[in-house]
Design a protein around this motif. Structure first.
Motif, PDB file in Angstrom:
ATOM      1  N   UNK A  21      20.965  28.767  89.084  1.00 53.44           N
ATOM      2  CA  UNK A  21      20.164  27.554  89.174  1.00 53.44           C
ATOM      3  C   UNK A  21      20.772  26.506  88.248  1.00 53.44           C
ATOM      4  N   UNK A  22      20.529  25.249  88.560  1.00 49.71           N
ATOM      5  CA  UNK A  22      21.066  24.198  87.694  1.00 49.71           C
ATOM      6  C   UNK A  22      19.969  23.255  87.226  1.00 49.71           C
TER       7      UNK A  22
ATOM      8  N   UNK B 122      11.832  16.517  85.620  1.00 51.60           N
ATOM      9  CA  UNK B 122      12.936  17.363  86.066  1.00 51.60           C
ATOM     10  C   UNK B 122      13.965  17.509  84.945  1.00 51.60           C
ATOM     11  N   UNK B 123      14.690  18.604  85.011  1.00 51.92           N
ATOM     12  CA  UNK B 123      15.858  18.807  84.167  1.00 51.92           C
ATOM     13  C   UNK B 123      16.990  19.232  85.084  1.00 51.92           C
ATOM     14  N   UNK B 124      18.152  18.600  84.948  1.00 51.35           N
ATOM     15  CA  UNK B 124      19.280  18.839  85.845  1.00 51.35           C
ATOM     16  C   UNK B 124      20.551  19.028  85.021  1.00 51.35           C
ATOM     17  N   UNK B 125      21.273  20.108  85.304  1.00 49.76           N
ATOM     18  CA  UNK B 125      22.538  20.412  84.633  1.00 49.76           C
ATOM     19  C   UNK B 125      23.702  19.963  85.500  1.00 49.76           C
ATOM     20  N   UNK B 126      24.661  19.286  84.882  1.00 44.01           N
ATOM     21  CA  UNK B 126      25.877  18.851  85.570  1.00 44.01           C
ATOM     22  C   UNK B 126      27.089  19.314  84.778  1.00 44.01           C
ATOM     23  N   UNK B 127      28.217  19.440  85.458  1.00 46.65           N
ATOM     24  CA  UNK B 127      29.475  19.695  84.769  1.00 46.65           C
ATOM     25  C   UNK B 127      30.205  18.375  84.577  1.00 46.65           C
TER      26      UNK B 127
ATOM     27  N   UNK C 279      17.871  28.299  69.240  1.00 41.98           N
ATOM     28  CA  UNK C 279      18.932  28.928  70.016  1.00 41.98           C
ATOM     29  C   UNK C 279      20.181  29.153  69.162  1.00 41.98           C
ATOM     30  N   UNK C 280      20.556  28.148  68.369  1.00 46.42           N
ATOM     31  CA  UNK C 280      21.731  28.273  67.516  1.00 46.42           C
ATOM     32  C   UNK C 280      21.561  29.417  66.520  1.00 46.42           C
TER      33      UNK C 280
ATOM     34  N   UNK D 242      17.461  27.373  80.446  1.00 43.64           N
ATOM     35  CA  UNK D 242      18.657  27.342  81.288  1.00 43.64           C
ATOM     36  C   UNK D 242      19.918  27.392  80.435  1.00 43.64           C
ATOM     37  N   UNK D 243      19.934  26.624  79.346  1.00 46.20           N
ATOM     38  CA  UNK D 243      21.089  26.633  78.451  1.00 46.20           C
ATOM     39  C   UNK D 243      21.272  28.005  77.812  1.00 46.20           C
ATOM     40  N   UNK D 244      20.164  28.625  77.413  1.00 44.93           N
ATOM     41  CA  UNK D 244      20.211  29.972  76.825  1.00 44.93           C
ATOM     42  C   UNK D 244      20.788  30.971  77.828  1.00 44.93           C
ATOM     43  N   UNK D 245      20.411  30.830  79.091  1.00 48.39           N
ATOM     44  CA  UNK D 245      20.935  31.716  80.133  1.00 48.39           C
ATOM     45  C   UNK D 245      22.445  31.572  80.276  1.00 48.39           C
TER      46      UNK D 245
END
Length: 259
Positions: A242-243, A161-166, A41-42, A230-233
């Motif tokens: 989606x998170x 599962x993978x979950x994104x948080x702020x 990705x980088x 998800x990070x790429x998006x």
């Protein structure tokens, strides 16, 4: 008509002057796969004019023969620290200068600040320890290394599962198309009780066959691809509806975590 919810990426991450600091915690089955995804990705972001990532990989574990196959390690790397082996290989292949830290990530060892934290750990206790560190971070300065996101990976034998948080609230732009969401709860807040009930056995395996009884061969790589996508998006589209996702490889089902 009710508009769909969306979270817009922290603006300083979209066109930074310097590479974005990323802290990857755990270099096992999922972490080794996520590291490769971050490197790809980088490199791709840099080809698109973005500054890319500067990654630090935290893990105090040593490679054993049981790690080979399910994790991305070679026979010649058995006995080496996981973090150092992976980072050395990644730096040589992609020409990066990423860092290996042969320590557990906790309140006693964590130093510096990162815009993105990614955890690939085995136990609920480790997740709650990471949450404690993130809760104490200084969020006052609006710079490219201001802590913004925590992405957590977790799995059992053939589900995960993978979950994104702020980390704190992220100011959102006005939108006529979406209802902006500024805060995404920590996985330890939203699924805390579930994490405690389903805590994994982190006893080391003596062989690959024994390890595969605990975690199936491809569950880690599938989760890593979902999370990296998800990070790429977030970087390519600048927002997400989606998170995360729940994955069941036994039944080949995926359920998105909608905002």
């Amino acid at each position: 008509m009710e508009t769909k919810k969306a979270h817009f990426t922290a603006p300083e991450l979209l066109n930074p002057t310097n590479p974005i600091n990323v802290c990857l915690i755990g270099a096992g089955g999922t972490g080794s796969q996520v590291l490769t995804g971050l490197a790809r990705m980088s490199h791709s972001l840099q080809q698109l004019g973005h500054a890319g990532f500067q990654v630090s990989l935290w893990d105090d574990d040593i490679i054993t023969d049981a790690n080979r196959g399910r994790q991305l390690f070679a026979e010649c790397e058995v006995g080496l620290p996981k973090a150092t082996a992976l980072i050395t290989r990644t730096n040589r292949f992609f020409g990066t200068s990423w860092k290996a830290i042969e320590k557990p990530f906790n309140s006693d060892t964590a130093t510096g600040r990162n815009a993105i934290y990614i955890s690939c750990v085995d136990t609920a206790a480790a997740r709650f320890g990471i949450a404690e560190v993130l809760d104490d971070l200084d969020l006052s300065a609006h710079r490219s290394d201001t802590p913004r996101y925590w992405m957590d990976f977790g799995n059992s034998r053939d589900t995960g599962q993978v979950v994104l948080s702020t980390i704190g609230n992220i100011k959102q732009p006005a939108s006529e198309k979406f209802t902006p969401v500024s805060s995404l709860p920590f996985v330890t807040e939203e699924f805390g009780e579930l994490l405690r009930q389903s805590d994994n056995d982190d006893t080391p395996s003596c062989s690959l066959a024994e390890a595969l009884e605990k975690q199936d061969l491809f569950v880690n790589s599938v989760l890593a691809q979902m999370g990296c996508s998800l990070l790429w998006q977030l970087f390519r589209k600048g927002y997400t509806g989606q998170r995360g996702a729940f994955v069941n490889l036994r039944d080949f089902r995926t359920l998105p975590v909608i905002l």
